[in-house]
Design a protein around this motif. Sequence first.
Motif, PDB file in Angstrom:
ATOM      1  N   GLU A   1       0.823  -1.207   0.000  1.00 29.97           N
ATOM      2  CA  GLU A   1       0.000   0.000   0.000  1.00 29.97           C
ATOM      3  C   GLU A   1       0.860   1.261   0.000  1.00 29.97           C
ATOM      4  O   GLU A   1       0.453   2.286  -0.540  1.00 29.97           O
ATOM      5  N   THR A   2       2.055   1.199   0.596  1.00 24.57           N
ATOM      6  CA  THR A   2       2.909   2.390   0.679  1.00 24.57           C
ATOM      7  C   THR A   2       3.410   2.830  -0.692  1.00 24.57           C
ATOM      8  O   THR A   2       3.726   3.996  -0.883  1.00 24.57           O
ATOM      9  N   SER A   3       3.472   1.913  -1.654  1.00 24.54           N
ATOM     10  CA  SER A   3       3.974   2.279  -2.987  1.00 24.54           C
ATOM     11  C   SER A   3       3.064   3.283  -3.697  1.00 24.54           C
ATOM     12  O   SER A   3       3.521   4.027  -4.549  1.00 24.54           O
ATOM     13  N   THR A   4       1.803   3.309  -3.348  1.00 20.39           N
ATOM     14  CA  THR A   4       0.870   4.241  -3.985  1.00 20.39           C
ATOM     15  C   THR A   4       0.593   5.486  -3.144  1.00 20.39           C
ATOM     16  O   THR A   4      -0.209   6.324  -3.530  1.00 20.39           O
ATOM     17  N   MET A   5       1.291   5.609  -2.012  1.00 18.27           N
ATOM     18  CA  MET A   5       1.028   6.732  -1.104  1.00 18.27           C
ATOM     19  C   MET A   5       2.132   7.769  -1.180  1.00 18.27           C
ATOM     20  O   MET A   5       3.266   7.465  -1.529  1.00 18.27           O
ATOM     21  N   ALA A   6       1.753   8.965  -0.784  1.00 18.95           N
ATOM     22  CA  ALA A   6       2.733  10.041  -0.696  1.00 18.95           C
ATOM     23  C   ALA A   6       3.681   9.754   0.469  1.00 18.95           C
ATOM     24  O   ALA A   6       3.330   9.050   1.420  1.00 18.95           O
ATOM     25  N   VAL A   7       4.869  10.303   0.379  1.00 17.21           N
ATOM     26  CA  VAL A   7       5.871  10.126   1.434  1.00 17.21           C
ATOM     27  C   VAL A   7       5.333  10.733   2.727  1.00 17.21           C
ATOM     28  O   VAL A   7       4.654  11.750   2.728  1.00 17.21           O
ATOM     29  N   GLY A   8       5.640  10.082   3.849  1.00 10.85           N
ATOM     30  CA  GLY A   8       5.215  10.589   5.145  1.00 10.85           C
ATOM     31  C   GLY A   8       3.967   9.912   5.679  1.00 10.85           C
ATOM     32  O   GLY A   8       3.460  10.296   6.719  1.00 10.85           O
ATOM     33  N   HIS A   9       3.487   8.912   4.956  1.00 13.04           N
ATOM     34  CA  HIS A   9       2.273   8.223   5.404  1.00 13.04           C
ATOM     35  C   HIS A   9       2.546   6.781   5.829  1.00 13.04           C
ATOM     36  O   HIS A   9       1.622   5.998   5.981  1.00 13.04           O
ATOM     37  N   GLU A  10       3.800   6.443   6.037  1.00 16.39           N
ATOM     38  CA  GLU A  10       4.165   5.073   6.411  1.00 16.39           C
ATOM     39  C   GLU A  10       3.617   4.689   7.783  1.00 16.39           C
ATOM     40  O   GLU A  10       3.419   3.512   8.075  1.00 16.39           O
ATOM     41  N   ASN A  11       3.386   5.669   8.645  1.00 21.57           N
ATOM     42  CA  ASN A  11       2.901   5.386   9.996  1.00 21.57           C
ATOM     43  C   ASN A  11       1.392   5.545  10.138  1.00 21.57           C
ATOM     44  O   ASN A  11       0.859   5.499  11.241  1.00 21.57           O
ATOM     45  N   ASP A  12       0.707   5.770   9.028  1.00 15.31           N
ATOM     46  CA  ASP A  12      -0.749   5.886   9.074  1.00 15.31           C
ATOM     47  C   ASP A  12      -1.365   4.575   9.547  1.00 15.31           C
ATOM     48  O   ASP A  12      -0.739   3.518   9.489  1.00 15.31           O
ATOM     49  N   LEU A  13      -2.602   4.638   9.985  1.00 15.73           N
ATOM     50  CA  LEU A  13      -3.339   3.456  10.416  1.00 15.73           C
ATOM     51  C   LEU A  13      -4.500   3.193   9.473  1.00 15.73           C
ATOM     52  O   LEU A  13      -5.070   4.124   8.905  1.00 15.73           O
ATOM     53  N   VAL A  14      -4.848   1.938   9.346  1.00 19.61           N
ATOM     54  CA  VAL A  14      -6.045   1.545   8.615  1.00 19.61           C
ATOM     55  C   VAL A  14      -7.043   1.116   9.687  1.00 19.61           C
ATOM     56  O   VAL A  14      -6.750   0.260  10.520  1.00 19.61           O
ATOM     57  N   VAL A  15      -8.222   1.731   9.663  1.00 21.82           N
ATOM     58  CA  VAL A  15      -9.226   1.494  10.697  1.00 21.82           C
ATOM     59  C   VAL A  15     -10.491   0.969  10.037  1.00 21.82           C
ATOM     60  O   VAL A  15     -10.918   1.472   9.002  1.00 21.82           O
ATOM     61  N   SER A  16     -11.095  -0.053  10.651  1.00 18.43           N
ATOM     62  CA  SER A  16     -12.369  -0.587  10.143  1.00 18.43           C
ATOM     63  C   SER A  16     -13.283  -0.905  11.324  1.00 18.43           C
ATOM     64  O   SER A  16     -12.831  -1.087  12.453  1.00 18.43           O
ATOM     65  N   LEU A  17     -14.573  -0.951  11.032  1.00 15.26           N
ATOM     66  CA  LEU A  17     -15.568  -1.265  12.059  1.00 15.26           C
ATOM     67  C   LEU A  17     -15.593  -2.752  12.348  1.00 15.26           C
ATOM     68  O   LEU A  17     -15.414  -3.566  11.446  1.00 15.26           O
ATOM     69  N   THR A  18     -15.861  -3.096  13.589  1.00 16.50           N
ATOM     70  CA  THR A  18     -16.157  -4.481  13.939  1.00 16.50           C
ATOM     71  C   THR A  18     -17.670  -4.660  13.789  1.00 16.50           C
ATOM     72  O   THR A  18     -18.401  -3.696  13.548  1.00 16.50           O
ATOM     73  N   VAL A  19     -18.151  -5.871  13.946  1.00 17.68           N
ATOM     74  CA  VAL A  19     -19.593  -6.112  13.889  1.00 17.68           C
ATOM     75  C   VAL A  19     -20.290  -5.317  14.994  1.00 17.68           C
ATOM     76  O   VAL A  19     -21.332  -4.701  14.786  1.00 17.68           O
ATOM     77  N   LYS A  20     -19.681  -5.298  16.170  1.00 18.92           N
ATOM     78  CA  LYS A  20     -20.233  -4.525  17.271  1.00 18.92           C
ATOM     79  C   LYS A  20     -20.262  -3.038  16.919  1.00 18.92           C
ATOM     80  O   LYS A  20     -21.233  -2.341  17.204  1.00 18.92           O
ATOM     81  N   GLY A  21     -19.230  -2.562  16.269  1.00 18.85           N
ATOM     82  CA  GLY A  21     -19.178  -1.166  15.846  1.00 18.85           C
ATOM     83  C   GLY A  21     -20.263  -0.842  14.839  1.00 18.85           C
ATOM     84  O   GLY A  21     -20.849   0.241  14.868  1.00 18.85           O
ATOM     85  N   GLN A  22     -20.552  -1.792  13.941  1.00 16.93           N
ATOM     86  CA  GLN A  22     -21.619  -1.596  12.960  1.00 16.93           C
ATOM     87  C   GLN A  22     -22.964  -1.438  13.652  1.00 16.93           C
ATOM     88  O   GLN A  22     -23.788  -0.622  13.250  1.00 16.93           O
ATOM     89  N   ARG A  23     -23.180  -2.226  14.710  1.00 21.66           N
ATOM     90  CA  ARG A  23     -24.445  -2.126  15.443  1.00 21.66           C
ATOM     91  C   ARG A  23     -24.575  -0.778  16.145  1.00 21.66           C
ATOM     92  O   ARG A  23     -25.663  -0.240  16.274  1.00 21.66           O
ATOM     93  N   HIS A  24     -23.450  -0.246  16.624  1.00 23.98           N
ATOM     94  CA  HIS A  24     -23.486   1.007  17.378  1.00 23.98           C
ATOM     95  C   HIS A  24     -23.428   2.244  16.492  1.00 23.98           C
ATOM     96  O   HIS A  24     -23.736   3.335  16.941  1.00 23.98           O
TER      97      HIS A  24
END
Length: 189
Positions: A152-175
């Motif tokens: 994924e870093t190959s398509t990103m601008a420099v300085g984003h190597e420490n970014d996080l990928v965040v997604s919902l859990t099933v519980k998060g979807q309910r809330h």
Amino acid sequence: MHEQYTAAELAGMTEVAQITGTTTSRASQLRARLEPYLVQELAFGPVYLASGVRTFAENEYNRTPGVRRTEIPLSPIERALLDSLAAAAAGTEVASSTAASHQAVAEAMEGVLGNGHQLQLHFQPADSEVSAALDTLLEHGLVRTRRICKKETSTMAVGHENDLVVSLTVKGQRHAGTGTPAADEENDR
């Protein structure tokens, strides 16, 4: 002259099952919770006030197996982050808001990744509002995070190597979506 009496509608276990939308065996498991509506115990089983059973079914009984949602008090920024993740998962845009919390989350978002269900959040210092909100959502099991993959870093601008990928859990979807936008904006003031 005959006086006219109206009898209350009664419900046995078969009627309790129909009202609650369950089986008679599941209805019999609810006996302790239905006790306030018990009229009499007969040889064939308990008899309840049907109106009381309806009230119980509407206000207290959750028919969906395995889904028990208790409200989790979220701050406006935590709610904004959850709303953004829900919008990404649904493939929709977050409702535009001038609320400070939504703006802070929007500034931290770099984009949507993978199958469209994940948000890329720019690295935030540990003492930032967005990091604190993310920590709370993680603590409640509403989201999960991962680091950026090498491919994924190959398509990103420099300085984003420490970014996080965040997604919902099933519980998060309910809330997600349980807060009202008006209440959230009120809290931001």
